[in-house]
Write an enzyme that holds these catalytic residues in place. Structure first.
Site, short mmCIF file in Angstrom:
data_model
loop_
_atom_site.label_atom_id
_atom_site.label_comp_id
_atom_site.label_asym_id
_atom_site.label_seq_id
_atom_site.Cartn_x
_atom_site.Cartn_y
_atom_site.Cartn_z
N GLY A 1 0.79 -1.17 0.07
CA GLY A 1 -0.03 -0.03 0.08
C GLY A 1 0.93 1.36 -0.01
O GLY A 1 1.96 1.22 0.35
N SER A 2 0.14 2.58 -0.43
CA SER A 2 0.86 3.69 -0.28
C SER A 2 0.72 4.20 1.11
O SER A 2 -0.02 3.66 1.80
CB SER A 2 0.18 4.83 -1.31
OG SER A 2 0.75 4.19 -2.42
N HIS B 1 3.44 4.63 3.16
CA HIS B 1 4.65 4.32 3.70
C HIS B 1 6.00 4.65 3.20
O HIS B 1 6.97 4.24 3.45
CB HIS B 1 4.91 2.67 3.85
CG HIS B 1 3.59 1.86 4.30
ND1 HIS B 1 3.05 2.17 5.41
CD2 HIS B 1 2.88 1.01 3.67
CE1 HIS B 1 2.07 1.43 5.65
NE2 HIS B 1 1.76 0.79 4.41
N LYS C 1 5.52 -8.19 2.49
CA LYS C 1 5.36 -7.73 3.77
C LYS C 1 3.93 -8.55 4.11
O LYS C 1 2.94 -8.54 3.36
CB LYS C 1 5.04 -6.42 4.08
CG LYS C 1 6.12 -5.49 3.79
CD LYS C 1 6.18 -4.08 4.18
CE LYS C 1 4.86 -3.45 4.02
NZ LYS C 1 4.83 -3.20 2.50
N HIS D 1 -0.22 0.79 9.86
CA HIS D 1 -1.40 1.00 8.97
C HIS D 1 -2.51 1.91 9.88
O HIS D 1 -3.68 1.73 9.71
CB HIS D 1 -2.05 -0.08 8.42
CG HIS D 1 -1.44 -0.93 7.43
ND1 HIS D 1 -0.41 -1.84 7.57
CD2 HIS D 1 -1.23 -0.59 6.33
CE1 HIS D 1 0.10 -2.13 6.68
NE2 HIS D 1 -0.37 -1.38 5.59
#
Lengths: 331, 331
Positions: free
Chosen positions: B53-54, B56, B104, B217
């Site tokens: 996901g974005s 990070h 991940k 998250h």
């Protein structure tokens, strides 16, 4: 105030100790921990010494190393280093070719670096380059003139590369005096900063406010405005900067988007995307870029835009290898 | 919610566009902007592909380049990339030696990378290394096991160096499966994160509270505790990690202090100073260090500590040259 510190009194020393330990391949403390210097001093090279208050990390210690500074002296938070610290750094790094002091334009820094230069003048050849890169429009009336902010990274990189190539002291002084006035920076804050000594925000902003034209010491900026989308904010910053830059030699633009402490990388890249487009609309070719957290104001959320028009020689000096904690690249 | 964005819908695309433009010497977009890849693909080398996901950043795009990843696929904020994105990245980077997927451990990522591997299996040799480095103690009961967090940087660096040296796919898979379980991470948050799509904090903390054992998250951690001095916080993180690591081979410790988005460099170095002392008290020699903002959780204020016990070979792979946006060093 939630910060990763133990006490306000020890935070600078503990943070510096961590910095030196983490980068022990590049830097060492002097024996009294008064300054940080390159592990390997290069004999015959002009020594480059800078410094200023703490709270702006990685500036200046993060720029000590091959191809940039030889030593950096830090004072306490937002407080100049003492003349004694600076003299010790000059003595430890000048191997005979002289010493160039790189100083951000603040009364305290200017005074203490001047005093140090006088104290060391009988044993060392010393010149000083003053950095004052904030835009004219950011300035409330101030006797001292433009403040030195994120442009310091550019001056230290380019002069550091020239010194590494063997430029003599007079050449470095002339190069710095020519370069520094061609750098312009403007910052915006979304929050004030909390100074640990007082545990108070230096200024308070509402949930929909921002502060335009801020410096790096938590002082209020030029105007308080309603918060707006990134494109609008970056347009204002970039257009103010461009209007304040020379009209010629716009082929080698260097664009720096600098986080002021608490702005995440993804937002800095988004801001860069907007800034680059706007700057290029004004006929400036962006040839080199730097995006990251380089000159901070403690835990301020915000960013600054810096634009500099480089000569071909300066472009090559920017590209030259550098090996510091915060800036590192090869041939 | 004050962020440097224009709209929640366009923020990932705009930030990625800025990233690619700022680092155009190292990376390029694929033609449909579905992934970011190395500008120069090295024929005959095993391709390393990661993503997630974005939110990070700089993970994973900041680790694309010589000596690390060949491509990175980003989904929307906290959302896996699609199998289609991943297949396209495999096709663009596998020059015949096969492709290693570095994933991940999250249900969505695991599922989509698995699906991509199946879709590409008839044309590409593919192996997968799973990263799950959070400490056991951080875990609320979860079917999926340990989450993958900042340890990704270490896996991507070491496998990237091995691939650059010519290691075949089977060797890289074995190296990754051996290394990943020897990495432990634990994080602490001083604030929740604001997800732009909802404009809400994922959890709220009082002015004197912190959240221990957080992931990346915005999910709540293990315990909510009163805020304490840095030494106390770091002692808890480090001792929990050390207790969860193997008791032998403690001579090559790698210590990573990672900012979660809004923690300034000076505080990260202060935390490193505390962590290093505590870790060494437990008989682990810290031979390599990394301090900075590498794996973020949007604008979260907080940090994570990662510790890994390296073999001599892995130490040499860590030291090998790397040229990416976020990690760069020479011989």
């Amino acid at each position: 105030m939630k910060k990763f510190i133990n006490t306000a009194e020890t935070m600078v020393a503990e943070s510096l100790a961590g910095f030196v330990a983490a980068h022990e391949d590049i830097v060492v403390f002097d024996s009294d921990r008064k300054f940080v210097r390159r592990r390997d001093i290069k004999a015959g090279k002009v020594a480059l010494v800078s410094g200023g208050g703490s709270g702006h990390e990685p500036l200046h210690v993060g720029f000590v190393g091959r191809g940039m500074l030889d030593a950096a002296c830090q004072g306490h938070v937002f407080t100049s280093p003492t003349p004694d610290q600076i003299v010790r750094a000059i003595e430890a790094t000048d191997t005979g070719a002289g010493c160039l002091l790189i100083v951000k334009n603040y009364d305290g820094d200017v005074m203490n670096f001047e005093m140090a230069a006088e104290m060391a003048a009988d044993r060392h050849k010393i010149e000083t380059v003053l950095i004052g890169d904030d835009v004219e429009a950011a300035g409330l009336p101030r006797s001292q003139g433009r403040r030195g902010v994120a442009g310091a990274v550019i001056v230290e990189k380019i002069l550091g590369a020239a010194a590494e190539r063997g430029a003599p002291l007079e050449t470095l002084k002339a190069l710095g005096d020519d370069l520094a006035p061609r750098i312009r920076t403007m910052g915006v804050a979304l929050t004030g900063v909390t100074v640990p000594q007082t545990q108070r925000k230096t200024f308070a902003l509402g949930p929909d406010e921002m502060e335009m034209g801020v410096g790096i010491h938590g002082e209020p900026g030029q105007t308080r405005e309603p918060f707006r989308p990134a494109d609008d904010i970056l347009r204002h910053l970039c257009e103010t900067i461009v209007a304040d830059l020379p009209k010629d030699n716009r082929k080698n633009g260097l664009l720096l988007i600098n986080g002021l402490g608490a702005t995440p990388p993804a937002e800095l890249y988004l801001a860069y995307n907007a800034a680059r487009r706007i700057v290029e609309t004004h006929g400036i070719a962006v040839r080199r870029s730097l995006v990251g957290t380089y000159v901070t104001s403690l835990d301020m959320s915000g960013l600054s835009v810096t634009l500099c028009l480089l000569s071909d020689d300066e472009l090559s000096l920017w590209d030259a290898p550098v090996n510091t904690a915060a800036l590192r690249w090869g041939e």
